[in-house]
Scaffold this active site. Structure first.
Site, PDB file in Angstrom:
ATOM      1  N   GLU A 526      53.414 -38.686  10.335  1.00  0.00           N
ATOM      2  CA  GLU A 526      53.536 -39.326   9.013  1.00  0.00           C
ATOM      3  C   GLU A 526      54.948 -39.832   8.734  1.00  0.00           C
ATOM      4  O   GLU A 526      55.146 -40.918   8.184  1.00  0.00           O
ATOM      5  CB  GLU A 526      53.104 -38.356   7.906  1.00  0.00           C
ATOM      6  CG  GLU A 526      51.602 -38.132   7.802  1.00  0.00           C
ATOM      7  CD  GLU A 526      51.052 -37.260   8.911  1.00  0.00           C
ATOM      8  OE1 GLU A 526      51.846 -36.614   9.629  1.00  0.00           O
ATOM      9  OE2 GLU A 526      49.807 -37.221   9.074  1.00  0.00           O
ATOM     10  N   HIS A 593      42.782 -31.236   1.452  1.00  0.00           N
ATOM     11  CA  HIS A 593      42.080 -32.515   1.366  1.00  0.00           C
ATOM     12  C   HIS A 593      41.687 -32.845  -0.061  1.00  0.00           C
ATOM     13  O   HIS A 593      40.751 -33.586  -0.295  1.00  0.00           O
ATOM     14  CB  HIS A 593      40.836 -32.519   2.267  1.00  0.00           C
ATOM     15  CG  HIS A 593      41.185 -32.402   3.716  1.00  0.00           C
ATOM     16  ND1 HIS A 593      41.373 -31.204   4.340  1.00  0.00           N
ATOM     17  CD2 HIS A 593      41.427 -33.353   4.648  1.00  0.00           C
ATOM     18  CE1 HIS A 593      41.700 -31.411   5.609  1.00  0.00           C
ATOM     19  NE2 HIS A 593      41.746 -32.709   5.818  1.00  0.00           N
TER      20      HIS A 593
END
Ligand SMILES: Cc1ncc(C[n+]2csc(CCOP(=O)(O)OP(=O)(O)O)c2C)c(N)n1
Length: 803
Positions: A526, A593
């Protein structure tokens, strides 16, 4: 392989006398700037100093190999390089040391950064791009060690795109066939950072024209090499990356920091390899020194042994350079002494000029204030105190703006009970200075150009009864299809973005249609995904970097915060990187999530636009707005919204959503509920339920959190309802606290409130897994119904009895 190539380049680039003497001049210029810089700090004329002494020779070699259009992403030691390229004058060098706020005096940062933070200006005053291929480019430095690495990757990656994507060939102000090299510099100790390794690995995978020079002086402040690097050598540790005849990888070169010829040869080799063949190169420059220690904060005698200090003295690169010049017959010792003596005089002259300009500005302000205070004192009952304050100010040694302004404010406070006539002139002076000081210290957090998001054209979505209902993800897919077709500078990348078109398929089929240079997969990394985007955006491209889930933004938040969000501010509009970060968050499943860490984002990303669309139509409109603008942004799509049905607008790709303008989703009269993202549907459902018992909610979707409600739409609603509830899925005190602060502080609603303003948020812990976990962790329809009811109960217990 490297050896042969190095020999070849050396033969081609035989060293010339005039080059050597010019380099010597730069080396001693830079050295004397360092020596004098340190003294300035100790004399109290500057707060802190960090210098490039001991690293001069390697930087001269890098400057020789650096070409127009190339980019540097480096760190605070690179003054010699910048000077030799003509991108930093000695006067500018000292202006930054003093924190001179004029862009002309310190073009890198307008006094906003510590010394040793270099940058060239990529933009004209109106924010439009200069021709980057006609100039030398240095991306704006930041202090966190190794944080220059991810954007270095992106700067190099841009060359790859320019070379391989034919549609980009016309953008010759940004690149000529991808021939530009991205040059990085980093200290040996900083190579221990994760960002370094992540960037190096990604560069090897991507095969980008990136040269990383490690300035190795054996220490990281006081900590010696054995604490930093396996085997005590970064080039040893990275040997597995070395390319071979059959495998791609890095070229790894080693050279001594005092070896002029070796350095020239190594940098020329590295540059050629990267430029022509897009091979990344690691250039380990060993045996460097630090004659004055790490910075003005300490002295290296405390932690370096006598032997080490002696070695550093004996192997000082300028000393060795002199020996080389003399032994090669390029000049005599006397000639070099003459050059150095003249340089010393010149550096001092330029230092004094920088100080005179910097302190001169403050002196003018100080004199104005002294005269205003004295004349005010004559008319005031507080004369003695005022004269005392003026005298104290006059006595200040090396006065700075703070001394002047704080005295004025003290005086105005003392005069609070006196008539306006007495303090009028002083007040006017203060108001004018406030404006000037805002420009000096606080401007450019966001773009101030015609392409700021606030200036973007608003084009409504066209939807009618015939518009087909489709899955939310199809709206995005149609938007990306349109944009890929119409905007050659746009490209999208991230984990699973390429082949499968992202985990929710908004790019499905688009790599096949537009090719691998437009829609691409990356490794799981990321931080460098963001760096790749920042670097490409710095070079005129329009990247969309995807972070697969909002929860994983944490891996990149440091870079976004330190680099991207501060870029416009720290260069005072000299550089921009209009990167769009696309991600998805809010409720779905479990701890990693369904995050909604909005408080974290809002606290760390001031300087970026933060969009929180409630559905994919709004998201598409926001992307269109952002692509018209030159501002970096984070867009958080709703994780649970890709399969929900929305009407496909006829003008997909063209309609826009204005930034900072909330939308009233439902009109009501009893209570204003302010929310965003996935919570919009929850609140709307709650509003429908409450309507059945005669309770009327006005529901407002803020749409963007930065900027936040620039027209005071929420305040207008509160004037009508007299009650407000802020709702989101962040922890208590996160996003809701921000929204409440914005409305209470900026919209003057306090007197209109009949009930205490309230918030509703998720639990303080991360959300538990599964549907029940969601229900008990995140605000539900029932939670909103009960909270809204409670507020009404407090106002009117008769009509709304306790639950
Ligand atoms: C992330 C981060 N941690 C710590 C620091 C404080 N710091 C500044 S420079 C430095 C040492 C860097 O050493 P090295 O990379 O060898 O470069 P040198 O200064 O020796 O050239 C440290 C620890 C920082 N700026 N950033």
């Amino acid at each position: 392989m490297a050896g042969k190539l190095q020999d070849k380049v050396q033969r081609e680039a035989s060293i010339q006398q005039n080059q050597v003497l010019e380099d010597f001049r730069w080396a001693v210029t830079s050295r004397h700037a360092s020596l004098m810089g340190r003294k300035e700090v100790f004399m109290g004329k500057a707060k802190f100093g960090i210098f490039g002494d001991g690293k001069e020779l390697a930087q001269l070699a890098m400057a020789r190999a650096f070409q127009k259009g190339d980019f540097r992403a480096g760190y605070y030691r690179d003054q010699t390089f910048m000077m030799a390229l003509g991108e930093l004058t000695v006067q500018q060098y000292f202006a930054q040391l003093y924190a001179h706020t004029n862009v002309e005096a310190d073009p890198a940062s307008a006094g906003r950064l510590m010394n040793g933070h270099f940058a060239t200006r990529s933009l004209n005053e109106d924010g439009s791009w200069k021709s980057l291929t006609s100039q030398y480019n240095a991306s704006a430095d930041i202090s966190p060690t190794a944080a220059q690495m991810p954007k270095l990757l992106g700067l190099a990656f841009a060359s790859k795109l320019f070379r391989n994507n034919k549609a980009l060939k016309e953008f010759t102000d940004f690149s000529v066939n991808g021939n530009e090299v991205a040059w990085g510099t980093i200290g040996n100790a900083s190579t221990s950072e994760g960002m370094f390794f992540e960037s190096i690995n990604a560069a090897g995978v991507l095969q980008v024209p990136m040269v990383v020079a490690v300035w190795d002086d054996g220490f990281g402040i006081s900590v010696p090499q054995e604490f930093h690097t396996t085997k005590g050598s970064i080039s040893e540790a990275l040997l597995g990356l070395q390319r071979t005849d059959t495998e791609k990888g890095f070229e790894i070169l080693r050279v001594k920091g005092w070896d002029y010829e070796g350095l020239m040869q190594a940098f020329a080799t590295a540059g050629q390899l990267a430029r022509e063949s897009h091979v990344p190169v690691l250039l380990h420059v060993e045996e460097m020194t630090q004659p004055q220690g790490h910075s003005t904060s300490g002295s290296h005698e405390r932690y370096k042994s006598k032997e080490r200090l002696q070695w550093e003295h004996d192997w000082d690169c300028i000393l060795k350079f002199k020996e080389y010049i003399i032994s090669s017959g390029f000049a005599t010792a006397d000639h070099l002494d003459e050059i150095e003596a003249a340089v010393k005089v010149e550096v001092k002259r330029l230092k004094d000029a920088a100080w005179a300009e910097f302190s001169g500005e403050v002196k003018v302000e100080l004199e104005e204030v002294l005269s205003l205070i004295r004349s005010t004192a004559e008319k005031s009952t507080r004369k003695v105190l005022l004269i005392q304050l003026a005298d104290d100010l006059k006595k200040t040694i090396n006065p700075i703006r703070k001394d002047v302004v704080s005295t004025v404010r003290k005086v105005l406070f003392l005069l609070r009970a006196e008539g306006d006539g007495i303090k009028k002139e002083l007040k006017e002076w203060y108001c004018q200075q406030q404006e000037k000081n805002f420009d000096r210290y606080n401007s450019h957090l966001y773009s101030q150009t015609a392409t700021a998001v606030s200036n973007c054209q608003v084009i409504p979505a066209q939807v009618n009864e015939n518009s087909p209902l489709v899955d939310g993800r199809e709206i995005l897919q149609a938007f990306f299809d349109y944009t890929l077709e119409h905007n050659p500078q746009f490209f999208a990348f991230g984990e699973d973005v390429g082949k499968i078109g992202d985990v929710n398929q908004a790019f499905a089929g688009l790599q096949a249609k537009y090719g691998e240079w437009r829609v691409m997969d990356t490794g799981i990394r990321e931080c460098t995904i963001i760096g790749q985007g920042i670097g490409a955006a710095l070079r005129g491209l329009r990247p969309m970097a995807e972070i697969q889930y909002l929860d994983y933004l944490l891996y990149a938040i440091q870079l976004l915060s330190d680099d991207l969000a501060t870029l416009t501010y720290r260069t005072k509009g000299g550089q921009k990187a209009p990167l769009i970060v696309r991600t998805r968050g809010h409720r779905l499943e479990g701890v990693w999530h369904s995050g909604s860490p909005i408080g974290m984002i809002l606290s760390s990303l001031r300087g970026m636009i933060v969009c929180v669309p409630r559905n994919m139509t709004q998201a598409a409109g926001m992307y269109a707005t952002l692509l018209q603008s030159d501002e970096p942004a984070l867009v958080i799509e709703c994780l649970n919204g890709y399969r929900l049905k929305e009407q496909m607008p006829q003008n997909i790709g063209q309609f826009t959503v204005p930034m900072g303008i909330p939308e009233v989703l439902r009109e009501g009269s009893d209570l204003t509920v302010v929310t965003y993202g996935s919570m919009c549907r929850i609140v709307m459902d709650a509003a429908a339920e409450l309507a059945e018992i005669g309770l009327s909610l006005e529901v407002i979707d803020v749409q963007t959190l930065l900027p936040f409600d620039t027209q005071g739409i929420i305040g207008q609603s509160i004037q009508k309802t007299n009650r407000v509830l802020f709702a989101d899925e962040d922890v208590p005190g996160g996003g809701t606290a921000f929204m409440m602060q914005q409305v209470l502080d900026n919209q003057g609603v306090y007197s209109h409130l009949d009930a205490a303003p309230q918030t509703i948020a998720a639990q303080a812990h991360r959300p538990a897994y599964s549907t029940d976990g969601d229900y008990f962790s995140k605000p539900s329809v029932e939670d909103v119904v009960e909270k809204a009811y409670q507020i009404m109960h407090e106002s009117n217990p008769k009509k709304f009895p306790a639950l």
